[in-house]
Structure formats: C-alpha cells, structure tokens
Design an enzyme around this catalytic site. Structure first.
Site, PDB file in Angstrom:
ATOM      1  N   LYS A 126       0.862  -1.191   0.000  1.00 25.47           N
ATOM      2  CA  LYS A 126       0.000   0.000   0.000  1.00 25.47           C
ATOM      3  C   LYS A 126       0.891   1.231   0.000  1.00 25.47           C
ATOM      4  O   LYS A 126       2.041   1.173   0.422  1.00 25.47           O
ATOM      5  CB  LYS A 126      -0.877   0.030   1.265  1.00 25.47           C
ATOM      6  CG  LYS A 126      -2.154   0.807   1.075  1.00 25.47           C
ATOM      7  CD  LYS A 126      -3.213  -0.046   0.421  1.00 25.47           C
ATOM      8  CE  LYS A 126      -4.409   0.743  -0.010  1.00 25.47           C
ATOM      9  NZ  LYS A 126      -5.513  -0.154  -0.406  1.00 25.47           N
ATOM     10  N   ASP A 166      -6.740   4.218  -4.793  1.00 22.42           N
ATOM     11  CA  ASP A 166      -7.480   4.109  -3.535  1.00 22.42           C
ATOM     12  C   ASP A 166      -8.123   5.493  -3.391  1.00 22.42           C
ATOM     13  O   ASP A 166      -8.257   6.204  -4.399  1.00 22.42           O
ATOM     14  CB  ASP A 166      -6.530   3.748  -2.373  1.00 22.42           C
ATOM     15  CG  ASP A 166      -7.280   3.229  -1.145  1.00 22.42           C
ATOM     16  OD1 ASP A 166      -7.576   2.028  -1.085  1.00 22.42           O
ATOM     17  OD2 ASP A 166      -7.593   4.033  -0.247  1.00 22.42           O
TER      18      ASP A 166
HETATM   19  N1  GLU Z   1      -7.177   0.148  -3.148  1.00 18.77           N
HETATM   20  C1  GLU Z   1      -7.931  -1.010  -3.523  1.00 18.77           C
HETATM   21  C2  GLU Z   1      -8.009  -1.963  -2.360  1.00 18.77           C
HETATM   22  O1  GLU Z   1      -8.147  -1.527  -1.245  1.00 18.77           O
HETATM   23  C3  GLU Z   1      -7.436  -1.626  -4.820  1.00 18.77           C
HETATM   24  C4  GLU Z   1      -6.039  -2.119  -4.807  1.00 18.77           C
HETATM   25  C5  GLU Z   1      -5.545  -2.624  -6.166  1.00 18.77           C
HETATM   26  O2  GLU Z   1      -6.345  -2.718  -7.104  1.00 18.77           O
HETATM   27  O3  GLU Z   1      -4.360  -2.932  -6.234  1.00 18.77           O
HETATM   28  O4  GLU Z   1      -7.980  -3.150  -2.465  1.00 18.77           O
END
Ligand code: GLU
Length: 450
Positions: A126, A166
């Site tokens: 993340k 996100d």
């Molecule tokens: N931010 C999204 C999540 O919480 C997507 C993450 C992604 O597609 O890599 O899973």
C-alpha cells in the site's frame, strides 16, 4: 487466547502505540487466526507472526510540486511493501491529507490477506501521500502525480510492486502516474500499475469491480440464508467509486440503495440512488467536482439531507459501510441492531471499530461480512488486468465480469469452509482471516527465514 498470538499483539501495541489503526487491524486478524496457531506450533518456532506484522520494506519519499500560483509545496510519499510471499506487492495509493504511516500500514496489512483470498498470485502493499487533492486544479494534480512517480518509479515494476488507486487516486491520477513512469523508464511496461484507462491497457470492468464484487458477495450471503437480493434496501456510505459500483449493480439486481454520505452528513433517498441512471451518473459528477459534499445530491434531487450525521440510524435490510475506516462506532452498531438489520456487510477497508465489530458479531441472527472479503473484487480485477497486460491481450467486459463473479463466489466458499474447519459455524470474519492467512503462512514457511 493462544499465548504466542497474545505476545505478538502486545509487541505490536508497544511498538506502534502511535499508529492505532495498525494496532486495530493486527488485533482483529490475529484474534481470528489464533485457533490456527494453536494447531500449528511450528509457526511459533520460526516466529512467523512477528515476521507477518513487520513490513518487508517501507519507505517514505519527498514529493515537491508547484501550484498554479508558482508556490512550492512539499508532501510525504509512502510505499509499504508489506508481504511478497505469494506474488509481487499489490495495493493502492491513497492521496488524502490524513495519510500517515499508521494508515498505510493498516491498509497494507489488510491487503496481504485480501489479496491472498482472491486466489490470485499477489502480495500485499500500500502507499500514498498526505497530499490533499480537494480543490486542486488539473495542472496541480498532474504535477503532483509526476513528482510522486519520479520518486517512486525505481522501486516498483510489473514483477516487483504494482500500485493502483485508492481514495483520491482514480483513473485520472493513474494516467498521470503511468505517463511519468513510461517517460522515465522508456519502456511500455503497463503492468506496473492497474486501474489504467482502457486505451493503454486498463481492464474493462475495473472501475466497477469493487462495487460489483461487493454485490456478488452479498448475493452469496443471501443465498446461504435462502434469501434474494431483489427488493432489498441497502444503506450505503460515501459517494465514491465503490458506492457508485454498488448502486449500478444494485439497480441491475433490483435492490435499492437509499443512503449516501459525505464529510458534511448523509442523504436519504427513499426511491433509491440506484433508481435512475441520472442519479448514478451524478455520483461521478459530485466526485469530479472536488467539492466533497453530499448535500449537492440532496439539492439536485430534492431529497432529505441530514447535516453532520451518519446514515446508520436509517432502517434498511442491508447495511454496507462503503466510505472509510472507523465509520461505524459502538453507538452506531447499537442503532443498527435496534433497527433489526440482519446483514452487516463491510465494504470500505476496516469501516468498523473493533469493539463495534465484535459486538455486531455477537448478536444472534446478525450476519457480519468483513471488508477484506467483500471488497476484494477490486484488487482481483486488478490482478486480471496484470494478466491481460503480461499476455498483451484484452478480455471482454463479460469475460472479466464472469471471472469476478467466480472469484467472489470462491472467496465466500473458502471463508465458510475455513470457519467450519475450526468449528466456528457461519463466521465470515474469522473464515476470511483464516483462509487468507493460511496461504501466506504456507508460502512463508516454505521459503525459509525471510
Ligand atoms: N485500493 C484497492 C483496495 O483496497 C485496490 C487495490 C488494487 O487494485 O491494487 O484493495
């Protein structure tokens, strides 16, 4: 509680006292998987859990950008490459002014188990920045994204770490980030990011995937209880990409989303936000306006606006907190129970405080589904985007949607089976943690000290 699990939770509390969100998710996940640790004394022998809560790598970087008036600004960028045991680090970037290491770590930790649950080969990561996109011009957003990628590009790659969106990072930002990556690397390596525009390698259905996946998961839960989604009323929160996807799919399935929320309060639309294309499209207009006010919806469609309140007092068949972390506290949980809600389906990452979550799970007849399972459709379709990019091909929207449906069905199934294996009954929270954890633990055990 298993003594080893308890000691690891204590370690994390001691070490991360100033990062309450991270402590919260560690406590929730480790409490769930304690029965598995009881059965596997070999985990303690290799100190697997202390490894699990320590990111493989986490770094910050300086992001300097110039606003339209020629003034310089400095923000902090973050990337947490939490666990790469089952695949390249994968997870979104959040641009929001409250971003700090505790937020990035909690999201990264959740991501490990969520990504594992999809059944696809993606590790957990993340990132983001304390940059506040509210009120920024197009040029400012572009320059920020370019500066952000200039600092990050050498640490990511299609087989290394694959960021996505996100909160505060959507298709537009991914476009600017990818443009800068391509410029710096001089190669067309579009598998480095997901959530891209379709014209340069994005997957059809990725924008809808989180909301669609959540509705498919809800269908599985309802089927388990011998019920149908048609005619159900749903209380949602937020008005971002995820809620938009839920509204679209709710409309297709004959369900009705009756609430939205924002930092300014919530709106109640008894006819359903999902009742017309115009209303659904308006969510995108509101988001793109950068105003971040849900009152705009009430003004536009003449429905009730409740300033400063959350939508959890509204009577609905299903509650789906789809806005942000810690949106539902104990007082809201009590309201939800008083309203006789049977289905509490988390959608946003960690939308419930732990005391509220455990309280809801303890209510007879209440079914609680955890976000790491419910919202996994988004990252699952990101992994499908990576597959399409590496094979240089494009799947139709129907193909992607079929795969997404299958993945959500399977997430529900493996969660049910894992909970049953430990004699926990239909416990979707514990089941998701147990099933997600199992694969990562196996991979780590087989790969030796790392
Ligand atoms: N931010 C999204 C999540 O919480 C997507 C993450 C992604 O597609 O890599 O899973």
């Amino acid at each position: 509680m298993n003594a080893y699990v308890a000691s690891v939770i204590e370690n994390v509390k001691r070490k991360h006292g100033s990062e309450p969100e991270f402590v919260q998710t560690v406590e929730e996940v480790l409490t769930s998987i304690a029965p598995m640790v009881d059965k596997h004394p070999e985990y303690e022998k290799v100190d697997l859990l202390n490894r699990m809560v320590e990111p493989e790598r986490m770094f910050t970087f300086r992001v300097v950008w110039m606003d339209d008036g020629g003034n310089y600004h400095t923000n902090t960028g973050y990337r947490c490459q939490f666990n790469g045991a089952i695949g390249p680090y994968k997870g979104g970037l959040r641009f929001q002014k409250n971003v700090y290491p505790g937020i990035i770590k909690f999201l990264g930790f959740e991501q490990i188990f969520k990504n594992s649950l999809t059944g696809l080969p993606i590790g957990g990561g993340k990132g983001g920045s304390d940059f506040d996109p509210a009120g920024k011009s197009e040029g400012e957003i572009m320059r920020f994204c370019q500066s952000f990628m200039t600092a990050l590009y050498r640490y990511i790659g299609p087989d290394i770490d694959v960021p996505a969106g996100d909160m505060g990072v959507g298709g537009r930002e991914i476009g600017y980030l990818y443009g800068q990556y391509r410029r710096l690397k001089g190669t067309f390596e579009n598998g480095v990011l997901t959530g891209k525009g379709f014209s340069y390698g994005g997957s059809l259905t990725r924008p809808e995937a989180t909301g669609y996946g959540a509705m498919y998961y809800l269908q599985e839960v309802l089927a388990h209880e011998g019920e149908d989604v048609r005619g159900k009323t749903i209380a949602c929160a937020g008005f971002g990409n995820v809620t938009w996807g839920i509204c679209k799919k709710a409309r297709d399935l004959g369900a009705k989303v009756v609430t939205l929320s924002g930092p300014d309060g919530y709106v109640y639309d008894p006819d359903g936000v999902s009742s017309s294309q115009e209303k659904i499209d308006y969510l995108v207009t509101m988001r793109n306006s950068g105003r971040n006010l849900v009152q705009d919806y009430a003004d536009r469609f003449g429905v009730a606006f409740h300033p400063g309140e959350k939508p959890w007092g509204v009577k609905a068949d299903v509650v789906m907190p789809s806005a942000m972390q810690n949106d539902v506290h104990m007082e809201h949980a009590k309201q939800i129970v008083e309203n006789g809600v049977k289905y509490y389906i988390e959608v946003a990452n960690m939308p419930t405080t732990n005391d509220a979550l455990f309280y809801l799970m303890g209510q007879p007849g209440m079914i609680v589904a955890p976000s790491k399972a419910v919202n996994a459709g988004g990252v699952a379709v990101s992994a499908l985007e990576m597959s399409q990019n590496s094979e240089r091909l494009v799947w139709s929207a129907e193909e992607v949607d079929e795969k997404l449906k299958g993945i959500m069905k399977n997430i529900h199934k493996v969660s049910v089976e894992a909970a049953e294996e430990y004699g926990l009954g239909y416990n979707l929270v514990a089941g998701a943690n147990l099933a997600g954890f199992k694969k990562v633990a196996e991979a780590m055990m087989e790969q030796g000290a790392f």
